[in-house]
Design a protein around this motif. Structure first.
Motif, mmCIF file in Angstrom:
data_model
loop_
_atom_site.group_PDB
_atom_site.id
_atom_site.type_symbol
_atom_site.label_atom_id
_atom_site.label_comp_id
_atom_site.label_asym_id
_atom_site.label_seq_id
_atom_site.Cartn_x
_atom_site.Cartn_y
_atom_site.Cartn_z
ATOM 1 N N GLN A 81 -37.280 35.115 -35.657
ATOM 2 C CA GLN A 81 -38.657 34.896 -36.101
ATOM 3 C C GLN A 81 -39.627 35.886 -35.462
ATOM 4 O O GLN A 81 -40.683 36.188 -36.034
ATOM 5 C CB GLN A 81 -39.079 33.462 -35.800
ATOM 6 C CG GLN A 81 -40.335 33.012 -36.531
ATOM 7 C CD GLN A 81 -40.648 31.566 -36.262
ATOM 8 O OE1 GLN A 81 -40.434 31.061 -35.156
ATOM 9 N NE2 GLN A 81 -41.164 30.876 -37.262
ATOM 10 N N GLU A 82 -39.277 36.423 -34.297
ATOM 11 C CA GLU A 82 -40.129 37.424 -33.665
ATOM 12 C C GLU A 82 -40.208 38.691 -34.506
ATOM 13 O O GLU A 82 -41.211 39.411 -34.467
ATOM 14 C CB GLU A 82 -39.601 37.748 -32.269
ATOM 15 C CG GLU A 82 -39.720 36.580 -31.285
ATOM 16 C CD GLU A 82 -39.167 36.923 -29.920
ATOM 17 O OE1 GLU A 82 -38.697 38.077 -29.739
ATOM 18 O OE2 GLU A 82 -39.203 36.058 -29.018
ATOM 19 N N LEU A 83 -39.161 38.962 -35.294
ATOM 20 C CA LEU A 83 -39.123 40.159 -36.138
ATOM 21 C C LEU A 83 -39.372 39.830 -37.607
ATOM 22 O O LEU A 83 -39.919 40.648 -38.341
ATOM 23 C CB LEU A 83 -37.774 40.856 -35.993
ATOM 24 C CG LEU A 83 -37.439 41.368 -34.589
ATOM 25 C CD1 LEU A 83 -36.006 41.887 -34.537
ATOM 26 C CD2 LEU A 83 -38.409 42.459 -34.176
ATOM 27 N N THR A 120 -26.799 45.255 -43.229
ATOM 28 C CA THR A 120 -26.851 43.925 -43.852
ATOM 29 C C THR A 120 -28.261 43.608 -44.327
ATOM 30 O O THR A 120 -28.466 43.192 -45.485
ATOM 31 C CB THR A 120 -26.382 42.853 -42.864
ATOM 32 O OG1 THR A 120 -25.074 43.174 -42.386
ATOM 33 C CG2 THR A 120 -26.357 41.486 -43.526
ATOM 34 N N ALA A 121 -29.241 43.793 -43.447
ATOM 35 C CA ALA A 121 -30.629 43.477 -43.803
ATOM 36 C C ALA A 121 -31.115 44.349 -44.953
ATOM 37 O O ALA A 121 -31.728 43.855 -45.915
ATOM 38 C CB ALA A 121 -31.527 43.649 -42.584
ATOM 39 N N GLN A 122 -30.846 45.651 -44.889
ATOM 40 C CA GLN A 122 -31.296 46.553 -45.951
ATOM 41 C C GLN A 122 -30.598 46.249 -47.270
ATOM 42 O O GLN A 122 -31.214 46.285 -48.338
ATOM 43 C CB GLN A 122 -31.043 47.995 -45.534
ATOM 44 C CG GLN A 122 -31.928 48.470 -44.394
ATOM 45 C CD GLN A 122 -31.518 49.835 -43.857
ATOM 46 O OE1 GLN A 122 -30.583 50.464 -44.370
ATOM 47 N NE2 GLN A 122 -32.190 50.300 -42.818
ATOM 48 N N GLY A 123 -29.297 45.958 -47.189
ATOM 49 C CA GLY A 123 -28.561 45.651 -48.404
ATOM 50 C C GLY A 123 -29.090 44.412 -49.105
ATOM 51 O O GLY A 123 -29.267 44.400 -50.326
ATOM 52 N N MET A 180 -30.462 36.858 -41.572
ATOM 53 C CA MET A 180 -31.649 36.099 -41.176
ATOM 54 C C MET A 180 -32.901 36.973 -41.197
ATOM 55 O O MET A 180 -33.993 36.510 -41.542
ATOM 56 C CB MET A 180 -31.436 35.496 -39.794
ATOM 57 C CG MET A 180 -30.374 34.399 -39.767
ATOM 58 S SD MET A 180 -29.881 33.916 -38.087
ATOM 59 C CE MET A 180 -31.405 33.180 -37.491
ATOM 60 N N LEU A 181 -32.756 38.247 -40.863
ATOM 61 C CA LEU A 181 -33.908 39.151 -40.892
ATOM 62 C C LEU A 181 -34.404 39.390 -42.315
ATOM 63 O O LEU A 181 -35.580 39.698 -42.521
ATOM 64 C CB LEU A 181 -33.546 40.490 -40.241
ATOM 65 C CG LEU A 181 -33.446 40.493 -38.721
ATOM 66 C CD1 LEU A 181 -32.905 41.831 -38.234
ATOM 67 C CD2 LEU A 181 -34.813 40.210 -38.091
ATOM 68 N N SER A 182 -33.526 39.233 -43.296
ATOM 69 C CA SER A 182 -33.916 39.463 -44.692
ATOM 70 C C SER A 182 -34.290 38.174 -45.417
ATOM 71 O O SER A 182 -34.737 38.214 -46.563
ATOM 72 C CB SER A 182 -32.771 40.143 -45.450
ATOM 73 O OG SER A 182 -31.688 39.242 -45.619
ATOM 74 N N ALA A 183 -34.098 37.021 -44.759
ATOM 75 C CA ALA A 183 -34.210 35.733 -45.447
ATOM 76 C C ALA A 183 -35.623 35.161 -45.421
ATOM 77 O O ALA A 183 -36.412 35.435 -44.518
ATOM 78 C CB ALA A 183 -33.239 34.727 -44.828
ATOM 79 N N ASP A 184 -35.891 34.338 -46.415
ATOM 80 C CA ASP A 184 -37.128 33.562 -46.454
ATOM 81 C C ASP A 184 -36.928 32.197 -45.798
ATOM 82 O O ASP A 184 -37.876 31.619 -45.252
ATOM 83 C CB ASP A 184 -37.573 33.354 -47.904
ATOM 84 C CG ASP A 184 -37.799 34.654 -48.635
ATOM 85 O OD1 ASP A 184 -38.642 35.443 -48.170
ATOM 86 O OD2 ASP A 184 -37.114 34.889 -49.657
ATOM 87 N N LEU A 210 -31.207 27.026 -32.839
ATOM 88 C CA LEU A 210 -32.655 27.162 -32.670
ATOM 89 C C LEU A 210 -33.003 28.417 -31.876
ATOM 90 O O LEU A 210 -33.999 29.091 -32.170
ATOM 91 C CB LEU A 210 -33.214 25.916 -31.993
ATOM 92 C CG LEU A 210 -33.038 24.608 -32.773
ATOM 93 C CD1 LEU A 210 -33.641 23.440 -31.997
ATOM 94 C CD2 LEU A 210 -33.646 24.701 -34.164
ATOM 95 N N LYS A 211 -32.193 28.748 -30.889
ATOM 96 C CA LYS A 211 -32.433 29.964 -30.115
ATOM 97 C C LYS A 211 -32.326 31.197 -31.008
ATOM 98 O O LYS A 211 -33.162 32.107 -30.939
ATOM 99 C CB LYS A 211 -31.429 30.066 -28.969
ATOM 100 C CG LYS A 211 -31.598 31.305 -28.109
ATOM 101 C CD LYS A 211 -30.574 31.347 -26.979
ATOM 102 C CE LYS A 211 -30.723 32.626 -26.156
ATOM 103 N NZ LYS A 211 -29.720 32.684 -25.049
ATOM 104 N N ALA A 212 -31.297 31.233 -31.863
ATOM 105 C CA ALA A 212 -31.132 32.365 -32.778
ATOM 106 C C ALA A 212 -32.312 32.467 -33.733
ATOM 107 O O ALA A 212 -32.812 33.566 -34.010
ATOM 108 C CB ALA A 212 -29.821 32.220 -33.551
ATOM 109 N N PHE A 213 -32.770 31.325 -34.234
ATOM 110 C CA PHE A 213 -33.900 31.342 -35.167
ATOM 111 C C PHE A 213 -35.162 31.888 -34.498
ATOM 112 O O PHE A 213 -35.872 32.716 -35.074
ATOM 113 C CB PHE A 213 -34.172 29.939 -35.713
ATOM 114 C CG PHE A 213 -35.371 29.890 -36.618
ATOM 115 C CD1 PHE A 213 -35.276 30.318 -37.927
ATOM 116 C CD2 PHE A 213 -36.599 29.430 -36.161
ATOM 117 C CE1 PHE A 213 -36.380 30.300 -38.766
ATOM 118 C CE2 PHE A 213 -37.702 29.410 -36.986
ATOM 119 C CZ PHE A 213 -37.598 29.841 -38.301
#
Length: 246
Positions: A157-159, A97-100, A126-130, A150-153
């Protein structure tokens, strides 16, 4: 390209309506936009009839890429949803998903609709998003849902240090109900720095727009006009927020 993911782990909070109308409003403002439907219910795809399809969500997740495509200014295109998009926690799904999504090149904006769970495809998005936007409903236990968002965010955000949390957007708000007005006040007090100063109400105009595949500002009923003014005010806020973060 600016990528906006619309996410919440609860269903029925209006994610598809908000994602669809953001895409329509960006197009109306002259931007090129790709809408991505990661929800196996394919509601975003259904809400965009006639929009040029440039890819398939399942193919993107499985291959980590989308076919090359071009867009014109003021054009909206679609990576259509697929009922077989996996709802799992598999690392391969997350990576694909992130790579795509990162492989998409050309449009000024990417708007992503997601399933009502923080599964691998959502984390990949989320890993690919701004930017991340979280619609929330103002019903009982809504604060528990906010904490999950908020926990998911924070985890992502750590990555993905570049992701910005745009805020919590009250959605499908029924101003007639005292319980929802009270919850809105409670959310505003508890998350004053995160609540977006607009609310998307539970209006027939939005339902008509989604059913007919239209931007809400083209719905000519009274409810449509009220919804258009309401969403237009939110969209003006959104554009300012994006410019400030750019």
């Amino acid at each position: 390209m600016h990528t906006i993911v619309v996410a919440n782990n609860k269903g029925g909070v209006g994610k598809t309506t908000i994602a669809t109308q953001i895409a329509f409003h960006l197009r109306h403002a002259g931007h090129s936009v790709v809408a991505v439907d990661l929800d196996g219910q394919v509601n975003l795809t259904s809400a965009l009839p006639g929009v040029r399809v440039v890819g398939n969500a399942l193919g993107m997740v499985e291959t980590g890429a989308v076919p090359p495509f071009t867009t014109e200014p003021g054009e909206l295109v679609l990576i259509e949803g697929d009922a077989e998009v996996p709802v799992s926690s598999a690392d391969a799904v997350l990576r694909g998903t992130a790579q795509g999504l990162r492989s998409i090149d050309g449009p000024e904006f990417c708007v992503i609709d997601t399933p009502p769970t923080f599964s691998a495809v959502v984390y990949g998005a989320m890993l690919s998003a701004d930017y991340m936007l979280a619609p929330i409903e103002l019903k009982k236990f809504s604060l528990d849902g906010v904490e999950g968002v908020l926990k998911a965010f924070v985890q992502v955000q750590e990555l993905n240090e570049g992701i910005t949390f745009l805020g919590l957007l009250p959605s499908r708000f029924d101003a007639v109900k005292q319980s929802e007005r009270d919850t809105l006040q409670l959310v505003a007090e508890s998350y004053s720095a995160l609540i977006i100063p607009h609310a998307i109400r539970n209006r027939v105009g939005y339902e008509m727009a989604e059913a007919e595949g239209l931007p809400v500002f083209e719905v000519t009923t009274r409810s449509g006009k009220e919804a258009a003014a309401e969403f237009g005010a939110f969209f003006a806020w959104l554009r300012t927020a994006l410019q400030e973060e750019a």
